[in-house]
Design a protein around this motif. Structure first.
Motif, mmCIF file in Angstrom:
data_model
loop_
_atom_site.group_PDB
_atom_site.id
_atom_site.type_symbol
_atom_site.label_atom_id
_atom_site.label_comp_id
_atom_site.label_asym_id
_atom_site.label_seq_id
_atom_site.Cartn_x
_atom_site.Cartn_y
_atom_site.Cartn_z
ATOM 1 N N GLU A 68 0.968 -0.974 0.128
ATOM 2 C CA GLU A 68 -0.052 -0.309 0.198
ATOM 3 C C GLU A 68 0.904 1.462 -0.151
ATOM 4 N N HIS A 105 -6.032 8.900 -10.432
ATOM 5 C CA HIS A 105 -6.573 8.553 -8.577
ATOM 6 C C HIS A 105 -6.244 10.247 -8.629
ATOM 7 N N ARG A 109 -10.154 11.677 -6.786
ATOM 8 C CA ARG A 109 -9.857 11.982 -5.521
ATOM 9 C C ARG A 109 -10.405 13.287 -5.113
ATOM 10 N N THR A 257 -20.874 -1.585 4.058
ATOM 11 C CA THR A 257 -19.364 -1.595 5.272
ATOM 12 C C THR A 257 -19.959 -0.992 6.677
ATOM 13 N N ARG A 305 -3.777 -5.412 -5.927
ATOM 14 C CA ARG A 305 -3.014 -4.612 -6.775
ATOM 15 C C ARG A 305 -2.303 -5.871 -8.138
ATOM 16 N N HIS A 361 -5.402 5.509 -1.692
ATOM 17 C CA HIS A 361 -6.272 4.534 -1.752
ATOM 18 C C HIS A 361 -6.962 4.272 -0.159
ATOM 19 N N CYS A 363 -9.456 4.259 2.668
ATOM 20 C CA CYS A 363 -10.977 4.753 2.925
ATOM 21 C C CYS A 363 -11.387 6.040 2.397
HETATM 22 C C1 HEM Z 1 -12.136 2.758 -0.142
HETATM 23 C C2 HEM Z 1 -13.170 0.253 3.613
HETATM 24 C C3 HEM Z 1 -16.723 2.634 4.553
HETATM 25 C C4 HEM Z 1 -16.200 5.365 0.900
HETATM 26 C C5 HEM Z 1 -11.986 1.534 0.953
HETATM 27 C C6 HEM Z 1 -11.238 0.840 1.422
HETATM 28 C C7 HEM Z 1 -11.529 0.031 1.772
HETATM 29 C C8 HEM Z 1 -12.572 0.636 2.464
HETATM 30 C C9 HEM Z 1 -10.236 -1.281 2.721
HETATM 31 C C10 HEM Z 1 -9.652 0.256 -0.093
HETATM 32 C C11 HEM Z 1 -8.568 0.816 1.058
HETATM 33 C C12 HEM Z 1 -7.055 0.326 0.496
HETATM 34 O O1 HEM Z 1 -7.613 0.250 -1.232
HETATM 35 O O2 HEM Z 1 -6.394 0.713 0.802
HETATM 36 C C13 HEM Z 1 -13.933 0.904 4.536
HETATM 37 C C14 HEM Z 1 -14.821 0.706 5.162
HETATM 38 C C15 HEM Z 1 -16.154 1.186 5.674
HETATM 39 C C16 HEM Z 1 -16.564 1.794 4.981
HETATM 40 C C17 HEM Z 1 -14.516 -0.785 6.331
HETATM 41 C C18 HEM Z 1 -17.240 1.146 7.007
HETATM 42 C C19 HEM Z 1 -16.655 0.453 8.366
HETATM 43 C C20 HEM Z 1 -16.774 4.612 4.003
HETATM 44 C C21 HEM Z 1 -18.177 5.043 3.727
HETATM 45 C C22 HEM Z 1 -18.129 6.095 2.306
HETATM 46 C C23 HEM Z 1 -16.749 4.821 1.456
HETATM 47 C C24 HEM Z 1 -19.127 5.275 4.748
HETATM 48 C C25 HEM Z 1 -18.940 6.541 2.065
HETATM 49 C C26 HEM Z 1 -18.698 7.334 0.822
HETATM 50 C C27 HEM Z 1 -14.626 5.103 0.210
HETATM 51 C C28 HEM Z 1 -14.189 5.463 -0.951
HETATM 52 C C29 HEM Z 1 -13.203 4.896 -1.375
HETATM 53 C C30 HEM Z 1 -13.016 3.956 -0.228
HETATM 54 C C31 HEM Z 1 -14.645 6.601 -1.977
HETATM 55 C C32 HEM Z 1 -12.250 4.288 -2.442
HETATM 56 C C33 HEM Z 1 -11.006 5.456 -2.497
HETATM 57 C C34 HEM Z 1 -9.459 5.546 -3.136
HETATM 58 O O3 HEM Z 1 -9.427 4.522 -4.278
HETATM 59 O O4 HEM Z 1 -9.488 6.516 -3.009
HETATM 60 N N1 HEM Z 1 -12.538 0.887 2.185
HETATM 61 N N2 HEM Z 1 -15.448 1.562 3.968
HETATM 62 N N3 HEM Z 1 -16.314 3.736 2.678
HETATM 63 N N4 HEM Z 1 -14.477 3.779 0.617
HETATM 64 FE FE1 HEM Z 1 -14.666 2.980 2.343
#
Ligand code: HEM
Length: 414
Positions: A68, A105, A109, A257, A305, A361, A363
């Motif tokens: 990462e 990205h 973002r 999630t 990845r 990336h 979250c």
């Molecule tokens: C990306 C987990 C809640 C929006 C991610 C990733 C994980 C994750 C594992 C990818 C990280 C990586 O590749 O390093 C979670 C978990 C959540 C949660 C466990 C709740 C407990 C949310 C919420 C939103 C959200 C509430 C609201 C919009 C996103 C977005 C990405 C993302 C837009 C993409 C970010 C990027 O690629 O730059 N999330 N998420 N997530 N999450 Fe969450």
């Protein structure tokens, strides 16, 4: 087989590798067992399975973090998650934040990042608290057993994210159904209702969001959709396909999630009554308890990845073009990082879990997810007089986002 009746004989590494591509293995607990075996005996494992393109499975916290931290060496394109060969075309064509790489990205973002910034989220604290209160009040009115997942956990975060995206209340059931079909399409209970075509859920989303986009173009409001519709990247508005991709990821990732965390977190409290009592006597522990619930549940099992050149991880060679599966669910039970990782500890600090990923990336909605879970448990914990399971909990069959499908409970809420 239920999670509690999993055959506890030791698994060979070959068996453990095959478990990683079995959606049922998350539901019956074998995934956890397989990860433990691989962490111990083969932390970087080459997996070949009939229906999948081969990949290296990474099960140690340190190795996942290393990947990462190097987006130049490991990129999301063209395989950002585990899927079957037959779905390759669909997922390589997908354009959303999770499937993009820098510098594109970074620019994309930056469009939505201000919305999720603490300064902006502070404006929503009272709205989120009010919605949490509505959820807990509705629990207080019940005196019979019910399914906590479908009746509470799924609805509250859905309500929050839909109001932020600007999806009217009447359409929230549709969003919920589409998300379940999209994320849970490995589970026979959540296959699209109208067709057996897996693409149907994605197409339904696209059609739905097209209409929302057109509405906001004509009459902007203060919601996320209006922000995206009027945003510019390199002085140009986002193409329609990217707008849809953005809205789909925010609306789906934004509730499933969090719902999984709230349901899994409640179950953990029911099954660890000492930890529930501790929270009730020390409500100041709610933030660490929420962090522990997120680690405990790890709703997103993994992302992937692809190596941009030959390199090495955990002493194993990863060749250019090979994929690595980042098993967050495994990292979060790594005893090199977490003392007594299989203990649910509401006071755990530090808690360097990887449930939200790390780096580029990381979250985008992490702060919102924490806020929602904190508000919910802050309302619930002081009012929870008694909690017990009212039947066998069931987990979804999945290769990607997990959580409870059913959590029958009997709760006495004041
Ligand atoms: C990306 C987990 C809640 C929006 C991610 C990733 C994980 C994750 C594992 C990818 C990280 C990586 O590749 O390093 C979670 C978990 C959540 C949660 C466990 C709740 C407990 C949310 C919420 C939103 C959200 C509430 C609201 C919009 C996103 C977005 C990405 C993302 C837009 C993409 C970010 C990027 O690629 O730059 N999330 N998420 N997530 N999450 Fe969450």
């Amino acid at each position: 087989m239920s999670r509690d009746t999993v055959d506890n004989r030791s698994m060979t590494t070959a068996e453990a590798r095959s478990v990683l591509v079995d959606p049922m293995a998350y539901a019956d607990g074998r995934l956890e067992q397989a990860c433990a075996v691989l962490r111990r005996d083969a932390p970087v494992s080459w997996v070949e399975a009939e229906e999948f393109l081969p990949f290296h499975a990474l099960t140690k916290h340190e190795d996942i973090l290393e990947v990462e931290r190097r987006p130049d060496l490991f990129q999301a394109r063209p395989r950002y998650k585990l899927y079957r060969r037959r779905d390759e075309e669909r997922f390589t064509a997908a354009r959303s934040l999770v499937s993009m790489d820098p510098p594109e990205h970074t620019e994309y973002r930056a469009v939505a990042a201000p919305w999720f910034h603490p300064r902006n989220l502070r404006n929503f604290e009272e709205t989120v608290r009010a919605r949490a209160l509505v959820a807990v009040d509705s629990m207080a009115r019940r005196d019979t057993a019910y399914d906590f997942v479908s009746e509470i956990a799924m609805l509250y975060p859905l309500d929050v994210i839909c109001s932020m995206v600007g999806i009217p209340e009447a359409d929230r059931g549709l969003i919920l159904r589409l998300t379940l079909e999209n994320f849970g399409s490995e589970d026979p209970d959540f296959r699209p209702l109208t067709t057996t075509d897996d693409r149907a859920a994605v197409m339904d989303f696209a059609h739905y969001f097209l209409k929302v986009i057109e509405d906001r173009k004509a009459a902007p409001t203060d919601d996320i959709t209006s922000l995206l519709v009027h945003a510019k990247v390199k002085d140009e508005p986002l193409p329609l396909q990217d707008l849809i991709g953005y809205l789909v990821i925010i609306s789906t990732a934004g509730h499933d999630t969090t719902a999984a965390t709230i349901a899994g977190g409640l179950r953990a409290l029911v099954e660890h009554p000492d930890q529930l009592r501790r929270l009730q006597t020390e409500p100041g522990l709610i933030p660490t308890a929420v962090e522990e619930m997120i680690r405990w549940v790890t709703p997103v099992k993994s992302f992937m990845r692809v190596a941009t050149k030959d390199t090495e991880i955990g002493g194993q060679t990863i060749a250019e073009g090979e994929a690595v599966l980042l098993l967050y669910a495994s990292a979060n039970r790594d005893d090199d990082v977490f003392g007594d990782p299989d203990r649910f500890d509401v006071g755990r600090t530090p808690n360097r879990h990887l449930a939200f990923g790390h780096g580029t990336h990381f979250c985008l909605g992490a702060r919102l997810a924490r806020l929602e879970a904190r508000m919910f448990f802050s309302e619930l914990i002081p009012r929870l007089r008694h909690a017990e399971l009212a039947g066998e909990p069931e987990l979804i069959q999945t290769l990607f986002v997990g959580g409870h499908k059913r959590l029958p409970v009997h709760l006495d809420v004041a």
